[in-house]
Scaffold this motif. Sequence first.
Motif, PDB file in Angstrom:
ATOM      1  N   ARG A 166     108.440 -57.307 147.959  1.00 42.24           N
ATOM      2  CA  ARG A 166     108.874 -56.253 147.043  1.00 42.24           C
ATOM      3  C   ARG A 166     109.333 -55.049 147.849  1.00 42.24           C
ATOM      4  NH1 ARG A 166     104.741 -52.489 143.627  1.00 42.24           N
ATOM      5  NH2 ARG A 166     106.280 -51.054 142.746  1.00 42.24           N
ATOM      6  N   VAL A 168     110.751 -51.002 147.751  1.00 40.83           N
ATOM      7  CA  VAL A 168     110.814 -49.775 146.962  1.00 40.83           C
ATOM      8  C   VAL A 168     111.761 -48.786 147.631  1.00 40.83           C
ATOM      9  CG1 VAL A 168     108.534 -49.978 145.911  1.00 40.83           C
ATOM     10  CG2 VAL A 168     108.763 -48.893 148.158  1.00 40.83           C
ATOM     11  N   HIS A 243     107.254 -52.468 150.130  1.00 35.63           N
ATOM     12  CA  HIS A 243     106.201 -51.695 149.483  1.00 35.63           C
ATOM     13  C   HIS A 243     104.917 -51.674 150.301  1.00 35.63           C
ATOM     14  CE1 HIS A 243     102.813 -51.110 146.610  1.00 35.63           C
ATOM     15  NE2 HIS A 243     103.589 -50.125 146.200  1.00 35.63           N
ATOM     16  N   PHE A 244     104.582 -52.789 150.934  1.00 38.73           N
ATOM     17  CA  PHE A 244     103.306 -52.830 151.663  1.00 38.73           C
ATOM     18  C   PHE A 244     103.286 -51.851 152.833  1.00 38.73           C
ATOM     19  CE2 PHE A 244     105.790 -55.999 154.035  1.00 38.73           C
ATOM     20  CZ  PHE A 244     105.487 -55.691 155.348  1.00 38.73           C
ATOM     21  N   CYS A 247     103.031 -48.052 150.830  1.00 40.16           N
ATOM     22  CA  CYS A 247     102.074 -47.749 149.759  1.00 40.16           C
ATOM     23  C   CYS A 247     101.079 -46.650 150.124  1.00 40.16           C
ATOM     24  CB  CYS A 247     101.355 -49.021 149.318  1.00 40.16           C
ATOM     25  SG  CYS A 247     100.476 -49.890 150.626  1.00 40.16           S
ATOM     26  N   SER A 248     100.600 -46.629 151.359  1.00 41.38           N
ATOM     27  CA  SER A 248      99.610 -45.606 151.715  1.00 41.38           C
ATOM     28  C   SER A 248     100.238 -44.210 151.717  1.00 41.38           C
ATOM     29  CB  SER A 248      98.991 -45.908 153.093  1.00 41.38           C
ATOM     30  OG  SER A 248      99.981 -45.886 154.101  1.00 41.38           O
ATOM     31  N   ILE A 250     102.832 -43.342 149.881  1.00 41.75           N
ATOM     32  CA  ILE A 250     103.090 -43.025 148.474  1.00 41.75           C
ATOM     33  C   ILE A 250     101.818 -42.488 147.830  1.00 41.75           C
ATOM     34  CG2 ILE A 250     103.674 -44.004 146.218  1.00 41.75           C
ATOM     35  CD1 ILE A 250     105.459 -46.022 147.726  1.00 41.75           C
ATOM     36  N   ASP A 251     100.696 -43.144 148.099  1.00 40.94           N
ATOM     37  CA  ASP A 251      99.411 -42.709 147.532  1.00 40.94           C
ATOM     38  C   ASP A 251      99.023 -41.317 148.007  1.00 40.94           C
ATOM     39  OD1 ASP A 251      99.237 -45.115 146.216  1.00 40.94           O
ATOM     40  OD2 ASP A 251      97.884 -46.048 147.676  1.00 40.94           O
ATOM     41  N   GLU A 256     107.681 -40.280 147.984  1.00 40.83           N
ATOM     42  CA  GLU A 256     107.574 -40.679 146.579  1.00 40.83           C
ATOM     43  C   GLU A 256     108.666 -41.690 146.234  1.00 40.83           C
ATOM     44  OE1 GLU A 256     109.585 -37.691 143.632  1.00 40.83           O
ATOM     45  OE2 GLU A 256     108.378 -36.497 145.050  1.00 40.83           O
ATOM     46  N   ILE A 257     108.407 -42.462 145.203  1.00 42.37           N
ATOM     47  CA  ILE A 257     109.356 -43.481 144.781  1.00 42.37           C
ATOM     48  C   ILE A 257     110.533 -42.836 144.066  1.00 42.37           C
ATOM     49  CG2 ILE A 257     109.698 -45.487 143.279  1.00 42.37           C
ATOM     50  CD1 ILE A 257     106.879 -46.345 143.882  1.00 42.37           C
TER      51      ILE A 257
END
Length: 298
Positions: A166, A168, A243-244, A247-248, A250-251, A256-257
């Motif tokens: 995936r 992003v 995404h992998f 992700c950290s 983004i969190d 940001e997406i």
Amino acid sequence: MSARPAIELADLKSFVCVVETGSIAQAASRQGVAKSIISRRINRLECVLGATLLVRAPRGTSPTDIGREYYLQAAEGVAQLEQAQEAVGKAVGEVSGPIRVSIPLGIGETFFAPLLADFAKEHPKIQIDLCFEDRADVVAGGFDLAVQAGNLRDSSLITRKLTKVRTVIVASPDYLDMRGRPIDPVDLAEHDVVVDSNCTSQWTLIGTSGCEQVRVNTRLRTNNKHMLLAAARAGVGIVAIPHFMACSLIDSGEIEIVLPDYTHEEVGIHLLVPPSRVKIARVRALMDYLSGNLSVAV
């Protein structure tokens, strides 16, 4: 009339190795012998055949036209001999021998490294030579098996799809505050974009109304996923990234997406194996192990 001397198997294997690695030095390293031994074997093989097989140059070694034709047959013959040896080996014990593997750095570190470690533990008689590089030349690099992401180049390699990743679209909040947040794929044309050089500059986005394609303006191009992520964090532009890997960040809010209502085209992850290696038991064992343990989207 005297008979022509028999070809030594070690000479044949060394010749195949030189063609696959592109140099006598690399072949010597791979076979664990001195360069002078490889040179001596090649010279002996050329004398027996009465033909020049290799052209030696400062930048490497390449086959002549005759050498290239001979390599195609020789590589197949060496592989068949290995299969015969493995048939005997399986009758008395485990699969064994060396496997040279190439895997992209990002997914390699995250997903494949633990799998390969477990595989090595389960098969103690197999020696794995693992290289992390995004887009290896499988044949020239002398690889038995390679993992590659994205669109595959046309080739004679055996391929098997493992999974899909995936993707992003992200950017730093500072960049988006300054340049504005896209609300539609066409808005990407007004932004700076950092592009993976292994992919095209035309992105496919999937929304509720179907697929939309947009050509983006390339601010920076790189073949390294970590550089893509660093550029996004630094505010260089908008990035499409697995995404992998993101992700950290983004969190934590560092990136940001962008266009959250749209899905970026997923990237396929494939196994590539030279036809001469696909029937070798240790290579098949690793192919089946990776296929069985990496069969879902990551």
